[in-house]
Design a protein around this motif. Structure first.
Motif, PDB file in Angstrom:
ATOM      1  N   PRO A   6      -4.391 -31.555 -35.753  1.00 45.67           N
ATOM      2  CA  PRO A   6      -4.918 -32.706 -35.005  1.00 45.67           C
ATOM      3  C   PRO A   6      -6.400 -32.903 -35.291  1.00 45.67           C
ATOM      4  CG  PRO A   6      -4.750 -30.807 -33.561  1.00 45.67           C
ATOM      5  CD  PRO A   6      -4.179 -30.380 -34.890  1.00 45.67           C
ATOM      6  N   ASP A   7      -6.952 -33.928 -34.698  1.00 47.80           N
ATOM      7  CA  ASP A   7      -8.386 -34.201 -34.820  1.00 47.80           C
ATOM      8  C   ASP A   7      -9.113 -33.389 -33.756  1.00 47.80           C
ATOM      9  OD1 ASP A   7     -10.940 -35.143 -35.057  1.00 47.80           O
ATOM     10  OD2 ASP A   7     -10.493 -37.162 -34.312  1.00 47.80           O
ATOM     11  N   PHE A   8      -9.567 -32.188 -34.125  1.00 44.37           N
ATOM     12  CA  PHE A   8     -10.177 -31.310 -33.129  1.00 44.37           C
ATOM     13  C   PHE A   8     -11.543 -31.802 -32.662  1.00 44.37           C
ATOM     14  CE2 PHE A   8      -7.185 -28.146 -34.973  1.00 44.37           C
ATOM     15  CZ  PHE A   8      -6.505 -27.860 -33.800  1.00 44.37           C
ATOM     16  N   SER A   9     -12.151 -32.724 -33.394  1.00 43.04           N
ATOM     17  CA  SER A   9     -13.405 -33.276 -32.890  1.00 43.04           C
ATOM     18  C   SER A   9     -13.163 -34.010 -31.573  1.00 43.04           C
ATOM     19  CB  SER A   9     -14.028 -34.226 -33.918  1.00 43.04           C
ATOM     20  OG  SER A   9     -13.212 -35.365 -34.131  1.00 43.04           O
ATOM     21  N   TRP A  10     -11.951 -34.542 -31.381  1.00 40.49           N
ATOM     22  CA  TRP A  10     -11.610 -35.211 -30.131  1.00 40.49           C
ATOM     23  C   TRP A  10     -11.626 -34.207 -28.981  1.00 40.49           C
ATOM     24  CZ3 TRP A  10      -8.854 -35.550 -25.770  1.00 40.49           C
ATOM     25  CH2 TRP A  10      -8.721 -36.797 -25.153  1.00 40.49           C
ATOM     26  N   HIS A  11     -11.015 -33.046 -29.188  1.00 39.52           N
ATOM     27  CA  HIS A  11     -10.967 -32.031 -28.144  1.00 39.52           C
ATOM     28  C   HIS A  11     -12.370 -31.626 -27.689  1.00 39.52           C
ATOM     29  CE1 HIS A  11      -7.053 -31.713 -30.086  1.00 39.52           C
ATOM     30  NE2 HIS A  11      -6.615 -30.878 -29.162  1.00 39.52           N
ATOM     31  N   PHE A  12     -13.283 -31.525 -28.653  1.00 44.79           N
ATOM     32  CA  PHE A  12     -14.614 -30.983 -28.360  1.00 44.79           C
ATOM     33  C   PHE A  12     -15.662 -32.082 -28.152  1.00 44.79           C
ATOM     34  CE2 PHE A  12     -12.329 -27.413 -30.092  1.00 44.79           C
ATOM     35  CZ  PHE A  12     -12.791 -26.346 -29.342  1.00 44.79           C
ATOM     36  N   THR A  13     -15.218 -33.262 -27.743  1.00 44.01           N
ATOM     37  CA  THR A  13     -16.132 -34.338 -27.373  1.00 44.01           C
ATOM     38  C   THR A  13     -16.090 -34.515 -25.860  1.00 44.01           C
ATOM     39  OG1 THR A  13     -15.807 -35.494 -29.485  1.00 44.01           O
ATOM     40  CG2 THR A  13     -16.712 -36.779 -27.646  1.00 44.01           C
ATOM     41  N   PRO A  14     -17.128 -34.062 -25.148  1.00 49.40           N
ATOM     42  CA  PRO A  14     -17.122 -34.174 -23.686  1.00 49.40           C
ATOM     43  C   PRO A  14     -16.952 -35.620 -23.229  1.00 49.40           C
ATOM     44  CG  PRO A  14     -18.890 -32.714 -24.412  1.00 49.40           C
ATOM     45  CD  PRO A  14     -18.340 -33.380 -25.649  1.00 49.40           C
ATOM     46  N   GLY A  15     -16.136 -35.783 -22.201  1.00 46.55           N
ATOM     47  CA  GLY A  15     -15.921 -37.114 -21.637  1.00 46.55           C
ATOM     48  C   GLY A  15     -14.686 -37.812 -22.144  1.00 46.55           C
ATOM     49  N   ASN A  16     -14.089 -37.334 -23.235  1.00 50.24           N
ATOM     50  CA  ASN A  16     -12.839 -37.941 -23.692  1.00 50.24           C
ATOM     51  C   ASN A  16     -11.751 -37.747 -22.633  1.00 50.24           C
ATOM     52  OD1 ASN A  16     -13.700 -38.991 -26.083  1.00 50.24           O
ATOM     53  ND2 ASN A  16     -12.851 -37.391 -27.389  1.00 50.24           N
ATOM     54  N   VAL A  17     -10.898 -38.748 -22.478  1.00 47.65           N
ATOM     55  CA  VAL A  17      -9.883 -38.733 -21.427  1.00 47.65           C
ATOM     56  C   VAL A  17      -8.510 -38.986 -22.036  1.00 47.65           C
ATOM     57  CG1 VAL A  17      -9.086 -39.835 -19.284  1.00 47.65           C
ATOM     58  CG2 VAL A  17     -11.540 -39.555 -19.712  1.00 47.65           C
ATOM     59  N   PHE A  18      -7.518 -38.227 -21.581  1.00 45.92           N
ATOM     60  CA  PHE A  18      -6.133 -38.484 -21.981  1.00 45.92           C
ATOM     61  C   PHE A  18      -5.273 -38.616 -20.732  1.00 45.92           C
ATOM     62  CE2 PHE A  18      -6.428 -33.818 -21.831  1.00 45.92           C
ATOM     63  CZ  PHE A  18      -5.313 -33.470 -21.082  1.00 45.92           C
ATOM     64  N   GLU A  19      -4.115 -39.220 -20.916  1.00 46.51           N
ATOM     65  CA  GLU A  19      -3.175 -39.385 -19.809  1.00 46.51           C
ATOM     66  C   GLU A  19      -1.844 -38.745 -20.177  1.00 46.51           C
ATOM     67  OE1 GLU A  19      -1.141 -42.861 -16.972  1.00 46.51           O
ATOM     68  OE2 GLU A  19      -2.794 -43.350 -18.332  1.00 46.51           O
ATOM     69  N   GLU A  20      -1.261 -38.020 -19.212  1.00 46.63           N
ATOM     70  CA  GLU A  20       0.041 -37.407 -19.414  1.00 46.63           C
ATOM     71  C   GLU A  20       1.143 -38.326 -18.906  1.00 46.63           C
ATOM     72  OE1 GLU A  20      -0.591 -33.774 -17.175  1.00 46.63           O
ATOM     73  OE2 GLU A  20      -0.791 -32.679 -19.072  1.00 46.63           O
ATOM     74  N   GLU A  21       2.378 -38.015 -19.325  1.00 48.60           N
ATOM     75  CA  GLU A  21       3.514 -38.804 -18.860  1.00 48.60           C
ATOM     76  C   GLU A  21       3.656 -38.753 -17.345  1.00 48.60           C
ATOM     77  OE1 GLU A  21       7.077 -37.664 -20.824  1.00 48.60           O
ATOM     78  OE2 GLU A  21       6.407 -38.298 -22.819  1.00 48.60           O
ATOM     79  N   SER A  22       3.232 -37.651 -16.744  1.00 44.76           N
ATOM     80  CA  SER A  22       3.335 -37.500 -15.287  1.00 44.76           C
ATOM     81  C   SER A  22       2.378 -38.404 -14.535  1.00 44.76           C
ATOM     82  CB  SER A  22       3.053 -36.045 -14.910  1.00 44.76           C
ATOM     83  OG  SER A  22       1.712 -35.704 -15.221  1.00 44.76           O
ATOM     84  N   GLY A  23       1.404 -38.982 -15.254  1.00 39.99           N
ATOM     85  CA  GLY A  23       0.393 -39.804 -14.608  1.00 39.99           C
ATOM     86  C   GLY A  23      -0.923 -39.096 -14.414  1.00 39.99           C
ATOM     87  N   SER A  24      -0.945 -37.777 -14.642  1.00 38.11           N
ATOM     88  CA  SER A  24      -2.195 -37.038 -14.547  1.00 38.11           C
ATOM     89  C   SER A  24      -3.117 -37.429 -15.695  1.00 38.11           C
ATOM     90  CB  SER A  24      -1.932 -35.529 -14.604  1.00 38.11           C
ATOM     91  OG  SER A  24      -1.177 -35.095 -13.494  1.00 38.11           O
ATOM     92  N   THR A  25      -4.418 -37.367 -15.436  1.00 41.15           N
ATOM     93  CA  THR A  25      -5.389 -37.602 -16.489  1.00 41.15           C
ATOM     94  C   THR A  25      -6.178 -36.318 -16.729  1.00 41.15           C
ATOM     95  OG1 THR A  25      -7.044 -38.394 -14.915  1.00 41.15           O
ATOM     96  CG2 THR A  25      -5.626 -40.038 -15.960  1.00 41.15           C
ATOM     97  N   GLY A  26      -6.598 -36.133 -17.958  1.00 42.27           N
ATOM     98  CA  GLY A  26      -7.402 -34.980 -18.324  1.00 42.27           C
ATOM     99  C   GLY A  26      -8.714 -35.427 -18.926  1.00 42.27           C
ATOM    100  N   THR A  27      -9.800 -34.884 -18.427  1.00 40.45           N
ATOM    101  CA  THR A  27     -11.130 -35.201 -18.941  1.00 40.45           C
ATOM    102  C   THR A  27     -11.687 -33.968 -19.631  1.00 40.45           C
ATOM    103  OG1 THR A  27     -11.505 -36.770 -17.139  1.00 40.45           O
ATOM    104  CG2 THR A  27     -13.441 -36.014 -18.370  1.00 40.45           C
ATOM    105  N   MET A  28     -12.153 -34.140 -20.867  1.00 35.46           N
ATOM    106  CA  MET A  28     -12.575 -33.012 -21.677  1.00 35.46           C
ATOM    107  C   MET A  28     -14.020 -32.614 -21.410  1.00 35.46           C
ATOM    108  SD  MET A  28      -9.729 -32.579 -23.125  1.00 35.46           S
ATOM    109  CE  MET A  28     -10.285 -31.138 -24.056  1.00 35.46           C
TER     110      MET A  28
END
Length: 223
Positions: A6-28
């Protein structure tokens, strides 16, 4: 083909946000740990609660110059809309990185142990290490046997994770006699098998080792 990196620069960029199928969001966020002493330059990644002292973990075939290198974790803070924080934020280590050169990686390859051959892998398969105690780590192969106090059901490794609120790491454990150390962290959602990737720069030199704990959905990494 084996699983692509994967693009690991995405993981290590503070503030990036993803959404899970459950509706939870994750902020890096990026949590910096200590420096790992690679006194032989041979890197081991494993579950320390399982592999320390067992003689099972082998170093990767890629070697780096001996030295002291920082370790950091890409940590996702997970929030489900409408649910209050009960015991503090829900934190998961999405990836752990051993930084050899602080420059961007332009290519990625699976970190291999002796005898492993990429040609043996089917589509989306990978080589990785097994986790049975919810924890991963990096340490130098020359430090094997330096942590006998960590090989039982108590000791400094257990103490590192016994915090209130629980902190996922990175946590450094050092042998006072030799100065050898390991740096450990929780492994994403827990037990499983996880690949470690090697990043290289334009000259082909190693920039980092990254263990992916499969917390960030693949969809978040598609631009």
């Amino acid at each position: 083909m084996p699983m692509p990196a994967p693009d690991f620069s995405w993981h290590f960029t503070p503030g990036n946000v993803f959404e899970e199928e459950s509706g939870s969001t994750g902020t890096m966020s990026v949590v910096r740990g200590g420096e790992l002493w690679l006194h032989t330059g041979r890197v081991i990644a494993c579950d320390p609660f399982v592999s320390l002292g067992a003689g099972e973990a082998e170093p990767f075939t890629a070697r780096v110059a001996p030295g002291r290198y920082p370790v950091e974790a890409a940590v996702a803070t997970l929030v489900r809309p409408g649910e209050p924080e009960v015991d503090g934020p829900h934190l998961r280590v999405a990836a752990a990185r051993l930084v050899i050169k602080d420059v961007p990686a332009v290519s990625w390859e699976l970190a291999l142990q002796p005898g492993q051959d990429l040609a043996e892998l089917d589509d989306e398969e990978f080589f990785g290490y097994g986790v049975d105690a919810g924890t991963g780590c990096f340490y130098d192969a020359g430090s094997d046997g330096s942590f006998p106090d960590c090989e039982g059901d108590e000791g400094p490794l257990w103490d590192a994770f016994d915090t209130v609120p629980p902190l996922p790491g990175p946590h450094t454990v050092t042998d006072p006699a030799s100065g050898h150390n390991l740096i450990a962290f929780t492994s994403g959602w827990g037990d499983g098998a996880y690949p470690t990737w090697i990043g290289r720069d334009e000259a082909g030199e190693v920039t980092c080792f990254v263990t992916d704990f499969f917390v960030v959905p693949a969809e978040a990494l598609v631009s």
